[in-house]
Scaffold this motif. Structure first.
Motif, PDB file in Angstrom:
ATOM      1  N   ALA A 132       0.838  -1.205   0.000  1.00 34.11           N
ATOM      2  CA  ALA A 132       0.000   0.000   0.000  1.00 34.11           C
ATOM      3  C   ALA A 132       0.870   1.250   0.000  1.00 34.11           C
ATOM      4  CB  ALA A 132      -0.907   0.006   1.225  1.00 34.11           C
ATOM      5  N   VAL A 147       0.570   5.520   0.557  1.00 37.20           N
ATOM      6  CA  VAL A 147      -0.224   6.699   0.901  1.00 37.20           C
ATOM      7  C   VAL A 147       0.569   7.956   0.560  1.00 37.20           C
ATOM      8  CG1 VAL A 147      -1.464   5.511   2.756  1.00 37.20           C
ATOM      9  CG2 VAL A 147       0.607   6.814   3.294  1.00 37.20           C
ATOM     10  N   LEU A 186      -4.793   6.923   0.882  1.00 39.84           N
ATOM     11  CA  LEU A 186      -4.367   5.859  -0.024  1.00 39.84           C
ATOM     12  C   LEU A 186      -4.198   6.361  -1.459  1.00 39.84           C
ATOM     13  CD1 LEU A 186      -3.841   2.766   0.128  1.00 39.84           C
ATOM     14  CD2 LEU A 186      -6.177   2.422  -0.637  1.00 39.84           C
ATOM     15  N   ILE A 243      -2.178  -1.329   4.598  1.00 39.43           N
ATOM     16  CA  ILE A 243      -2.680   0.053   4.553  1.00 39.43           C
ATOM     17  C   ILE A 243      -2.395   0.756   5.876  1.00 39.43           C
ATOM     18  CG2 ILE A 243      -4.777   1.475   4.365  1.00 39.43           C
ATOM     19  CD1 ILE A 243      -5.891  -0.665   2.416  1.00 39.43           C
TER      20      ILE A 243
END
Lengths: 132, 132, 132, 132
Positions: D29, D31, D37, D55
């Motif tokens: 993931a 960000v 995200l 995440i």
């Protein structure tokens, strides 16, 4: 468990190209047959609030094996599924989520798109479906 | 605390038979007098999003000791219980949840069914109630 | 999508028989390959707080394809996965959750049992696994 | 707001190649500077429970602009940040999340990886960072 990462990434690329063609900035999410996230992309400067909406649209489309907008027609005040959005930790029932089927018609996942009008969201989601 | 596991499983079997008769795939949940889950079954290929809805329908029916659809009439815009769905971690107020009473008319639990139209959901839930 | 309702119900019956043999009252949950609930049963007078724990154990076992107790050894203070329980809306990492595999060794779901000591929970879960 | 989608996707590809080299199946993931995200990928058959963990690792790394494992040292019993994991809807404080800086040393986002041992998670996350 449905779509592969390669399929999901192909759908994202297809949806992204459609969005660029329409001059839009989209959030695009793909879930598998178990409604679990497989891949996600937020185009530069796309709405931040649409991260969660794209994911929820994909999940909603798989939860009920229908385009999210169909559910939204039934969830209006006075409709048979009024306020169904309160289930499953939050559903999104306006257009932009579409189930994805394999050659045998079995649902293998879903795509959710958010970042513009619901018509545009749905059109971009359809471009993603066609890639698979 | 109300219905036994044996009663709940009998209700599930009855509801399942009714669903098969109608060629439907249902999620079926039973809660006790404390609104706590006693038994649950998802028929093969039933909607994933209906797991949570079936459970919430059963809980909602016991929370207010009335069929969920009755509550939904009062929760519409302008109605006396507008948006009551925001309480209790999410209520479902369309048909498919029904309280279950003992021979003395005391509520001993509730059933919630989800997976088709609300008319079908309610009909299958009623089949479950009749088993007890 | 993994285990069928028939398999899940067979696992519940097996686990229930084991629990009765040990004079225990258990909550028993089965999830499919997507970690979505398939079947659940709470034996009469089993702990109410174990409804959620049984479901979370089943989900945790599928989330990481290992018995929940294995994860719990790594999530202790000073351990490599300290406080992993804060993910996924809450994990349960003590024994009682076990993945279920098909003949090819592929995980098709998981069982979670809660209602007694973790040793008993695990033993009853194992009885459920053996039924499939 | 930091990293672009192109950078995030490059990081995912790099991390994925590193994972394949090590014969691992990872959730990855990315960000941005706002801890929102940007991109996500779950490799085929990677742990389902690691979607949320990857995440959360990326968000945690950006929330505090340090590798997640550093935070985990301070969140142990008796430590100065004991149980900080309860904040922000759940933090993950073991290794696998790393902030990403631009040429001026400013944090422009973070990567989170989950799916194997924390050492492997961290190594794959580092491969992602190096792509940017």
């Amino acid at each position: 468990m449905g779509i592969t990462l390669a399929q999901a990434q192909a759908a994202i690329e297809s949806a992204k190209m459609k969005a660029q063609e329409l001059n839009l900035k989209m959030n695009i999410a793909l879930v598998d047959a178990g409604a679990n996230l497989v891949a996600f992309a937020r185009m530069d400067n796309a709405w931040l609030g649409s991260v969660d909406i794209a994911i929820k649209k994909a999940r909603t489309a798989r939860f009920f094996d229908m385009p999210t907008g169909n559910l939204g027609q039934a969830s209006q005040p006075g409709g048979p599924l009024y306020n169904i959005e309160h289930s499953n930790g939050g559903l999104i029932t306006f257009p932009g989520g579409i189930p994805i089927k394999d050659a045998n018609g079995e649902v293998i996942g879903a795509i959710g798109v958010s970042g513009s009008t619901v018509e545009n969201d749905h059109a971009v989601a359809e471009a993603g479906v066609h890639a698979i």
